[in-house]
Design a protein around this motif. Structure first.
Motif, short mmCIF file in Angstrom:
data_model
loop_
_atom_site.label_atom_id
_atom_site.label_comp_id
_atom_site.label_asym_id
_atom_site.label_seq_id
_atom_site.Cartn_x
_atom_site.Cartn_y
_atom_site.Cartn_z
N ARG A 134 -9.27 -16.10 5.10
CA ARG A 134 -8.52 -15.36 6.11
C ARG A 134 -7.59 -14.34 5.43
O ARG A 134 -7.50 -13.19 5.86
N TYR A 135 -6.95 -14.75 4.35
CA TYR A 135 -6.10 -13.82 3.60
C TYR A 135 -6.92 -12.61 3.13
O TYR A 135 -6.52 -11.46 3.30
N ALA A 136 -8.09 -12.91 2.55
CA ALA A 136 -8.94 -11.83 2.02
C ALA A 136 -9.38 -10.90 3.14
O ALA A 136 -9.39 -9.67 2.98
N VAL A 137 -9.72 -11.46 4.29
CA VAL A 137 -10.16 -10.64 5.42
C VAL A 137 -9.03 -9.73 5.89
O VAL A 137 -9.20 -8.52 6.07
N HIS A 138 -7.83 -10.31 6.05
CA HIS A 138 -6.70 -9.50 6.52
C HIS A 138 -6.31 -8.44 5.50
O HIS A 138 -6.03 -7.30 5.84
N ARG A 139 -6.31 -8.81 4.24
CA ARG A 139 -5.98 -7.85 3.21
C ARG A 139 -6.97 -6.69 3.25
O ARG A 139 -6.60 -5.52 3.18
N GLY A 140 -8.25 -7.05 3.39
CA GLY A 140 -9.29 -6.03 3.48
C GLY A 140 -9.11 -5.13 4.69
O GLY A 140 -9.16 -3.91 4.59
N GLU A 141 -8.85 -5.73 5.83
CA GLU A 141 -8.80 -4.91 7.05
C GLU A 141 -7.57 -3.99 7.07
O GLU A 141 -7.66 -2.85 7.51
N VAL A 142 -6.43 -4.46 6.56
CA VAL A 142 -5.25 -3.59 6.52
C VAL A 142 -5.49 -2.43 5.56
O VAL A 142 -5.17 -1.27 5.85
N THR A 143 -6.10 -2.74 4.42
CA THR A 143 -6.35 -1.71 3.42
C THR A 143 -7.35 -0.68 3.95
O THR A 143 -7.14 0.53 3.84
N VAL A 144 -8.41 -1.17 4.58
CA VAL A 144 -9.42 -0.26 5.12
C VAL A 144 -8.81 0.60 6.24
O VAL A 144 -9.03 1.81 6.30
N ALA A 145 -7.99 -0.03 7.12
CA ALA A 145 -7.40 0.71 8.23
C ALA A 145 -6.50 1.83 7.69
O ALA A 145 -6.53 2.96 8.20
N LEU A 182 0.87 -1.18 0.00
CA LEU A 182 0.00 0.00 0.00
C LEU A 182 0.90 1.23 0.00
O LEU A 182 1.89 1.27 0.73
N GLU A 183 0.56 2.20 -0.82
CA GLU A 183 1.40 3.40 -0.95
C GLU A 183 0.47 4.61 -0.97
O GLU A 183 -0.28 4.78 -1.92
N ASP A 184 0.49 5.40 0.09
CA ASP A 184 -0.48 6.47 0.23
C ASP A 184 0.16 7.78 0.65
O ASP A 184 0.72 7.87 1.74
N PRO A 185 0.06 8.82 -0.19
CA PRO A 185 0.54 10.14 0.22
C PRO A 185 -0.35 10.68 1.34
O PRO A 185 -1.57 10.52 1.28
N ALA A 186 0.28 11.29 2.34
CA ALA A 186 -0.48 11.84 3.46
C ALA A 186 0.01 13.25 3.75
O ALA A 186 1.20 13.54 3.65
N GLY A 187 -0.91 14.11 4.14
CA GLY A 187 -0.57 15.50 4.43
C GLY A 187 -0.15 15.68 5.87
O GLY A 187 -0.78 16.43 6.62
N THR A 188 0.89 14.97 6.28
CA THR A 188 1.35 15.09 7.66
C THR A 188 2.84 14.78 7.75
O THR A 188 3.50 14.59 6.73
N THR A 189 3.35 14.71 8.97
CA THR A 189 4.78 14.50 9.17
C THR A 189 5.12 13.01 9.24
O THR A 189 4.25 12.16 9.44
N VAL A 190 6.40 12.74 9.12
CA VAL A 190 6.92 11.38 9.29
C VAL A 190 6.52 10.82 10.66
O VAL A 190 6.03 9.70 10.80
N ARG A 191 6.73 11.62 11.69
CA ARG A 191 6.52 11.10 13.05
C ARG A 191 5.06 10.78 13.31
O ARG A 191 4.73 9.81 14.00
N ARG A 192 4.14 11.59 12.78
CA ARG A 192 2.71 11.32 12.98
C ARG A 192 2.35 9.96 12.41
O ARG A 192 1.52 9.24 12.99
N VAL A 209 8.56 13.61 1.73
CA VAL A 209 8.61 14.33 0.45
C VAL A 209 8.97 15.80 0.70
O VAL A 209 9.92 16.32 0.11
N ALA A 210 8.22 16.44 1.56
CA ALA A 210 8.43 17.85 1.88
C ALA A 210 7.71 18.11 3.19
O ALA A 210 7.16 17.18 3.80
N GLU A 211 7.69 19.38 3.61
CA GLU A 211 7.02 19.70 4.86
C GLU A 211 5.55 19.28 4.80
O GLU A 211 4.83 19.64 3.87
N GLU A 212 5.11 18.47 5.78
CA GLU A 212 3.73 17.99 5.84
C GLU A 212 3.33 17.18 4.61
O GLU A 212 2.15 17.11 4.26
N ARG A 213 4.28 16.61 3.94
CA ARG A 213 3.98 15.72 2.81
C ARG A 213 4.84 14.47 2.96
O ARG A 213 6.06 14.52 2.80
N THR A 214 4.19 13.38 3.30
CA THR A 214 4.88 12.13 3.58
C THR A 214 4.11 10.99 2.90
O THR A 214 2.88 10.97 2.95
N VAL A 215 4.83 10.08 2.27
CA VAL A 215 4.15 8.91 1.71
C VAL A 215 4.24 7.77 2.73
O VAL A 215 5.32 7.47 3.24
#
Ligand code: FES
Ligand code: FE2
Length: 359
Positions: free
Chosen positions: A303-314, A162-172, A278-284
């Motif tokens: 079980r695989y499908a359930v775990h894959r689903g729950e990690v992705t949803v989380a 999973l690869e998701d850009p987020a508008g926050t810091t590394v530590r968050r 990436v930059a200030e308040e930009r972290t993947v």
């Protein structure tokens, strides 16, 4: 009390080769993901990282190379060049640079000037990612051994990323693992009872996760709940996911984590959590997940499908919070359940520039 502790804490920060522009990112020294391995092919790629721009390419032996984007000659973007005989050729005047950053040749056999070189950052490749060491010319420790094929764990289904850009810091992003209350409150983790949170001392962490090369580079933790019913109710029931004891075992280095999920001491899945600043308040946020394979029958695949689903949803549940939360790494009002997160913050800050005052 916090500020006293911080002053006493040993600093691991090595500012020598910190790339320009990183001052306000509150970055810990350590290994960061540059990009997915699959995204770095034959031609050089531009990468925005540490609040600056770089070019990533592959040497003759396919090893990843990372250099500042702009050519030290007149500043052309090296991402517009090409790789020739294992060197990166600038598109403007065709100077060629070796993987170590030295200038190998100029056209027409002219001699490169002695000063013609560009800094090349320490990189490695594992778990489907290209990684870079931030905070000095020499890594203080090698990239921690893979969680994905860890010895002692059952075989797994193919790893998914999973690869998701987020508008926050590394530590968050990294401290999120150390916030057991939000697993229930935000993600709806179906557990009963309150979590037992335990930060492991070096010896206990070694017993659980094996040796680590530099003491002080790893923080181990275990979060356990007395009852678990799975995220998806009846489906989890059918998949035999319900358990008396649900446990998260976390091996955290300042900039990446290996997280293992156990139900009644049976490993269900484990993952690598890593980040690209990436930059200030930009972290993947990067998550690579390996679901344990217990036989591969129908229930197991469910079980695989359930775990894959729950990690992705989380992951999707965290993102809108990350994107809209208060900027910066400053703290708020803490309650008792927040202590593991506070411990992680102290640990993380010991690996950052001591001149910065985040807590
Ligand atoms: S700008 Fe790169 S060779 Fe001149
Ligand atoms: Fe979360």
């Amino acid at each position: 009390v916090l500020s006293v502790r911080r002053r006493e804490a040993r600093s691991f920060y090595r500012p020598a080769a910190a790339p320009a522009g990183t001052g306000d990112l509150n970055l810990a020294t350590g290994w960061y993901v540059v990009l997915r391995s699959a995204a770095l092919r034959r031609s050089p790629a531009r990468v925005d990282l540490f609040g600056a721009s770089y070019v990533a390419w592959r040497a003759a032996d396919r090893a990843p190379v990372l250099m500042p984007l702009h050519c030290p000659h007149m500043g052309a973007a090296l991402s517009g060049g090409r790789v020739v005989d294992g060197s990166l050729e600038c598109p403007f005047h065709r100077w060629r640079f070796r993987p170590d950053g030295s200038c190998r040749s100029l056209p027409d056999d002219r001699r490169p000037p002695a000063a013609a070189r560009t800094p090349s950052l320490p990189t490695t490749e594992r778990d489907g990612y290209v990684w870079v060491w931030h905070g000095g010319d020499q890594p203080l420790y090698p990239l921690p051994g893979t969680a994905l094929g860890a010895p002692g764990l059952p075989p797994t289904y193919p790893v998914f990323h999973l690869e998701d850009p987020a508008g926050t810091t590394v530590r968050r992003i990294l401290e999120n693992t150390f916030d057991p209350d939000h697993l229930v409150a935000l993600h709806g983790l179906n557990v009963r009872g309150s979590p037992e949170s335990e930060i492991l001392d070096a010896e206990a962490a070694e017993a659980v996760f094996g040796a680590t090369p530099v003491s002080g580079s790893r923080m181990g933790a275990i979060f356990a709940w007395p009852s678990y019913a799975g995220w998806l109710g009846r489906v989890s029931d059918a998949a035999g996911l319900n358990a008396d004891r649900f446990e998260l075992r976390v091996a955290a280095w300042p900039t990446l984590q290996h997280v293992y999920y156990f139900a009644d001491d049976v490993p269900h899945y484990h993952l690598v959590l890593a980040v690209t600043p990436v930059a200030e308040e930009r972290t993947v946020q990067h998550i690579a997940v390996a679901v344990s394979r217990h036989g591969g029958g129908l229930t197991d695949r469910l079980r695989y499908a359930v775990h894959r689903g729950e990690v992705t949803v989380a992951a999707r549940q965290d993102l809108p919070i990350f994107d809209t939360m208060r900027r910066g790494d400053q703290h708020g009002i803490y309650v008792a359940g927040d202590w593991p997160l506070r411990e992680f913050r102290r640990f993380y800050q010991r690996w950052t520039d001591p001149a910065q005052q985040h807590a």
